[in-house]
Design an enzyme around this catalytic site. Sequence first.
Site, short mmCIF file in Angstrom:
data_model
loop_
_atom_site.label_atom_id
_atom_site.label_comp_id
_atom_site.label_asym_id
_atom_site.label_seq_id
_atom_site.Cartn_x
_atom_site.Cartn_y
_atom_site.Cartn_z
N TYR A 104 0.91 -1.18 0.09
CA TYR A 104 0.13 -0.12 0.02
C TYR A 104 0.99 1.24 -0.15
O TYR A 104 1.98 1.12 0.76
CB TYR A 104 -0.93 -0.05 1.32
CG TYR A 104 -1.98 -1.06 1.22
CD1 TYR A 104 -3.38 -0.55 0.86
CD2 TYR A 104 -1.76 -2.34 1.91
CE1 TYR A 104 -4.22 -1.65 0.88
CE2 TYR A 104 -2.87 -3.20 1.76
CZ TYR A 104 -4.12 -2.65 1.23
OH TYR A 104 -5.13 -3.76 1.42
N TYR A 143 -0.80 -10.71 0.57
CA TYR A 143 0.51 -10.24 1.33
C TYR A 143 0.32 -10.72 2.87
O TYR A 143 -0.48 -11.21 3.18
CB TYR A 143 0.54 -8.70 1.31
CG TYR A 143 -0.63 -8.08 1.92
CD1 TYR A 143 -0.79 -7.61 3.28
CD2 TYR A 143 -1.73 -7.43 0.91
CE1 TYR A 143 -2.08 -6.96 3.62
CE2 TYR A 143 -2.91 -6.82 1.59
CZ TYR A 143 -2.92 -6.56 2.83
OH TYR A 143 -3.97 -5.99 3.11
N ARG A 150 -3.29 -12.36 4.12
CA ARG A 150 -4.28 -11.67 3.44
C ARG A 150 -4.49 -11.98 1.82
O ARG A 150 -3.54 -11.82 1.12
CB ARG A 150 -4.24 -10.12 3.49
CG ARG A 150 -4.24 -9.52 4.67
CD ARG A 150 -5.50 -9.83 5.66
NE ARG A 150 -7.03 -9.91 5.07
CZ ARG A 150 -7.81 -9.33 4.59
NH1 ARG A 150 -7.52 -7.90 5.17
NH2 ARG A 150 -8.91 -9.49 3.98
N HIS A 153 -7.67 -8.56 -2.32
CA HIS A 153 -9.03 -7.83 -1.97
C HIS A 153 -8.90 -6.43 -2.23
O HIS A 153 -7.58 -5.73 -2.23
CB HIS A 153 -9.33 -8.04 -0.48
CG HIS A 153 -8.20 -7.31 0.50
ND1 HIS A 153 -7.14 -8.25 0.78
CD2 HIS A 153 -8.36 -6.23 1.13
CE1 HIS A 153 -6.47 -7.28 1.55
NE2 HIS A 153 -7.08 -6.17 1.78
N HIS A 155 -10.67 -2.88 -0.71
CA HIS A 155 -11.26 -2.11 0.17
C HIS A 155 -12.60 -1.04 -0.55
O HIS A 155 -12.19 -0.34 -1.43
CB HIS A 155 -10.61 -1.27 1.43
CG HIS A 155 -9.47 -2.14 2.00
ND1 HIS A 155 -9.86 -2.39 3.27
CD2 HIS A 155 -8.52 -2.69 1.60
CE1 HIS A 155 -8.67 -3.14 3.58
NE2 HIS A 155 -7.88 -3.32 2.67
#
Length: 212
Positions: A104, A143, A150, A153, A155
């Site tokens: 991110y 990740y 995870r 996906h 958000h």
Amino acid sequence: MRDNDHMMSRRAFAGSALATATLLTAGAAGAAEMKAITPGQTIGPFYPIQRLAEADADLTRIAGHANRAKGTVIEVTGRVLDRYGNPVSGAKLELWQCNAAGRYAHPNDIATAPLDPDFQGFAALATGKQGEWRITTIKPAGYESPIGHRTPHIHFDVSGRTHRLITQMYFSDEEATNAKDALYMEMGKAAGRTVARADGVARYNWDIVLMD
């Protein structure tokens, strides 16, 4: 009581009973047609307080950059609906995700995977008259995290007429890793309502159902 009165009373009772049964049947049918609301999930630690200048629906290109974002380009379409299946026009959507390497663009992400300077990573848009929305983005990577691996996906933060929903969208072609993801498993049987179905090559479709 006269016979005619008795007959009228019976007819009135029968009519009332029929009307009641009709209303109950209609109510049951209406309840059966109501859509299950998309389950909410945590906003996560990487909501982008600091954003790039762009927030349009194409996350793979940034004005002034010669290169497109790295990774597999995908298109995701869908609609925002209320619990009766009606489209919610003008609903506000914010969405954010990691890049194709699983990183991110957020100061709290301590992952060692590289950032992608050509990836927007965030979008803000509104639904059309039929509740429709569409984005072009990169298929996010899975990740490692403090709660385990995870699965890929995206958000979402969705605001309709009266209801705000924060959730995450998963991918139907990541079934194996979805089943091991702690946040996905936490939703139980409702988890399936957060999964975008594959709709051709590099295309996905996902409808969001609000309480509106």
